[in-house]
Scaffold this motif. Structure first.
Motif, PDB file in Angstrom:
ATOM      1  N   ARG A   1     -72.637   4.646  30.380  1.00  0.00           N
ATOM      2  CA  ARG A   1     -73.258   5.112  31.629  1.00  0.00           C
ATOM      3  C   ARG A   1     -72.205   5.946  32.331  1.00  0.00           C
ATOM      4  NH1 ARG A   1     -73.372   2.664  36.721  1.00  0.00           N
ATOM      5  NH2 ARG A   1     -72.805   0.630  35.850  1.00  0.00           N
ATOM      6  N   GLN A   2     -72.538   7.209  32.589  1.00  0.00           N
ATOM      7  CA  GLN A   2     -71.528   8.174  33.012  1.00  0.00           C
ATOM      8  C   GLN A   2     -71.947   8.872  34.297  1.00  0.00           C
ATOM      9  OE1 GLN A   2     -70.719  10.902  29.849  1.00  0.00           O
ATOM     10  NE2 GLN A   2     -68.832  11.629  30.730  1.00  0.00           N
ATOM     11  N   CYS A   3     -71.013   8.982  35.221  1.00  0.00           N
ATOM     12  CA  CYS A   3     -71.250   9.726  36.470  1.00  0.00           C
ATOM     13  C   CYS A   3     -71.383  11.208  36.122  1.00  0.00           C
ATOM     14  CB  CYS A   3     -70.086   9.502  37.427  1.00  0.00           C
ATOM     15  SG  CYS A   3     -70.102  10.570  38.884  1.00  0.00           S
ATOM     16  N   SER A   4     -72.548  11.794  36.432  1.00  0.00           N
ATOM     17  CA  SER A   4     -72.777  13.178  35.995  1.00  0.00           C
ATOM     18  C   SER A   4     -72.137  14.210  36.921  1.00  0.00           C
ATOM     19  CB  SER A   4     -74.279  13.453  35.868  1.00  0.00           C
ATOM     20  OG  SER A   4     -74.922  13.306  37.108  1.00  0.00           O
TER      21      SER A   4
ATOM     22  N   PRO B   1     -69.135   5.680  41.591  1.00  0.00           N
ATOM     23  CA  PRO B   1     -69.859   6.815  41.001  1.00  0.00           C
ATOM     24  C   PRO B   1     -70.839   7.462  41.973  1.00  0.00           C
ATOM     25  CG  PRO B   1     -70.769   4.743  40.206  1.00  0.00           C
ATOM     26  CD  PRO B   1     -69.566   4.388  41.034  1.00  0.00           C
TER      27      PRO B   1
ATOM     28  N   CYS C   1     -68.567   5.061  33.642  1.00  0.00           N
ATOM     29  CA  CYS C   1     -68.613   3.865  34.492  1.00  0.00           C
ATOM     30  C   CYS C   1     -68.741   2.588  33.681  1.00  0.00           C
ATOM     31  CB  CYS C   1     -69.789   3.940  35.462  1.00  0.00           C
ATOM     32  SG  CYS C   1     -69.883   5.467  36.384  1.00  0.00           S
TER      33      CYS C   1
ATOM     34  N   TYR D   1     -79.536   4.293  42.352  1.00  0.00           N
ATOM     35  CA  TYR D   1     -79.027   5.279  41.402  1.00  0.00           C
ATOM     36  C   TYR D   1     -80.193   6.033  40.763  1.00  0.00           C
ATOM     37  CZ  TYR D   1     -74.352   3.113  41.445  1.00  0.00           C
ATOM     38  OH  TYR D   1     -73.119   2.631  41.809  1.00  0.00           O
TER      39      TYR D   1
ATOM     40  N   GLN E   1     -76.528   9.563  37.405  1.00  0.00           N
ATOM     41  CA  GLN E   1     -75.766   9.120  36.245  1.00  0.00           C
ATOM     42  C   GLN E   1     -76.578   9.325  34.972  1.00  0.00           C
ATOM     43  OE1 GLN E   1     -74.303   5.074  37.117  1.00  0.00           O
ATOM     44  NE2 GLN E   1     -74.253   5.694  39.255  1.00  0.00           N
TER      45      GLN E   1
END
Length: 414
Positions: free
Chosen positions: A178-181, A139, A187, A228, A143
């Motif tokens: 939890r997301q890769c923006s 990622p 993720c 992160y 995030q």
């Protein structure tokens, strides 16, 4: 981006099997047959049942996934003569055989004596899926932690009455990610059961800030030491959580709400709205070490807590009618990343599997499969295979259904 290079000829099935490989499907076959045998020993033999095979299990998944493309209320509509019937795939398996597999379908047939987790029937699959997500994708730094839009078919919500909405069974779990923006790739998944007396139930967590803090820690347990930047909504944002994350080299930027957020340790003067009228773009800042509390005005007061951006760095919010509105860089970054996730929800939430089982573990399973397919499509779009075939999300889903059903036709869909 992707951690491995896929060939130009890679199919939809190849991308899907990065997360749901054959060994996982074979385990479903074994567990389903074991459950069917035990069920019949207890409740009487079923002469119509024959042990399911890997080919049939793939077809079974294919039928379920087809509901994410055509949005039929029931998967059995495929064999009907109505609007949602699909003769081209209905011939692969009879409706009665499909219903038999659906009746006995299991991922974990029996509870072991050591199992205390309420999601024991699906936990091995979720663990395998997580390993697939971790190994297939790296990622970006930014995030987002949030609940994806998975409630109901938007068409149903728009057309049904309030009474019909109340009659619908509420889900007994919440699903956080939890997301890769930068890409929309999810993720990590975290499932929280809303009922139960165990450590994963609400009985152990009486207030929501404590619950959301636990969710955030679970989603970021593999993120420590990687620098992160995590964007959070008001329900997760809190000074204590952000300071704890900073010790793990995880930096945060969150929207703060005096109603929804845990405001412990924050200066009250920054949480009260000033009596004097302010102009758009004005802001106040209070700092404690690396942590900044920003109160920014734009037709209302917006508060942000961050240790990822310097409060003196300037940004800008661009509005179509009012033009550019000055703001700290943290505010601009938060708006940009959250708007991307809103676009992701708009684009991908309509491709969640429509089948609504009664059992909670099955609901979680079909949501997880839907997320795996969306992630597979994101990897496909980032691969060289996309430049050859250029499937839309709907076409990618149709290709996957056909490949799971073993249909010969592999020509692009126009």
């Amino acid at each position: 981006g992707p951690t491995r290079k896929m060939p130009l000829t890679a199919s939809a099935m190849d991308f899907f099997q990065l997360f749901v490989p054959d060994n996982v499907l074979k385990n479903m076959v074994v567990q389903t047959n074991m459950y069917a045998k035990k069920y019949q020993e207890r409740f009487g033999s079923d002469d119509a049942w024959i042990d399911v095979t890997l080919t049939e299990m793939k077809a079974f998944l294919g039928y379920m996934i087809s509901t994410s493309i055509h949005h039929c209320e029931s998967v059995l509509s495929i064999w009907s003569s109505g609007f949602y019937s699909n003769k081209s795939i209905a011939l692969i398996m009879t409706q009665s055989r499909f219903e038999k597999i659906l009746k006995y379908f299991h991922i974990v047939a029996f509870r072991s004596s050591q199992t205390t987790h309420s999601l024991y029937k699906i936990q091995p699959f979720l663990d395998s899926l997580q390993n697939g997500f971790d190994s297939a994708f790296r990622p970006s730094q930014a995030q987002v932690l949030h609940e994806p839009l998975i409630d109901e078919d938007p068409v149903f919500i728009a057309t049904c009455t309030e009474r019909e909405l109340r009659k619908r069974k509420k889900r007994k779990f919440s699903l956080w990610v939890r997301q890769c923006s930068s890409t929309g790739f999810i993720c990590q998944i975290y499932v929280h059961l809303k009922e139960g007396s165990g450590s994963d139930g609400l009985d152990a967590l009486k207030n929501k800030p404590q619950l959301h803090s636990m969710v955030a820690k679970s989603l970021c347990q593999n993120a420590s030491g990687k620098n992160y930047i995590i964007f959070t909504g008001p329900s997760i944002t809190s000074l204590n959580l952000f300071e704890e994350f900073e010790k793990q080299e995880i930096y945060c930027c969150g929207l703060l709400s005096t109603r929804k957020s845990d405001c412990t340790g924050l200066p009250p003067s920054m949480l009260n709205n000033s009596a004097t009228p302010q102009s758009r773009g004005q802001y106040r800042i209070r700092m404690k070490g690396n942590m900044s509390l920003i109160c920014w005005y734009n037709k209302g007061h917006f508060r942000f807590l961050t240790n990822a951006y310097s409060p003196v760095q300037q940004g800008v919010i661009i509005k179509r009618k009012s033009g550019e509105i000055p703001c700290p860089l943290a505010v601009e970054a938060f708006a940009a990343h959250l708007s991307y996730i809103c676009k992701y929800d708009d684009k991908y939430s309509k491709y969640f599997i429509s089948h609504k089982p009664n059992k909670t573990w099955q609901q979680v399973f079909w949501f997880a499969i839907s997320i795996a397919i969306n992630n597979a499509y994101i990897l496909y779009k980032m691969s060289e295979a996309y430049h050859v075939t250029r499937y839309s999300r709907a076409q990618f889903g149709e290709r996957l259904v056909k490949e799971l059903l073993g249909l010969e036709d592999t020509s692009p869909i126009h």
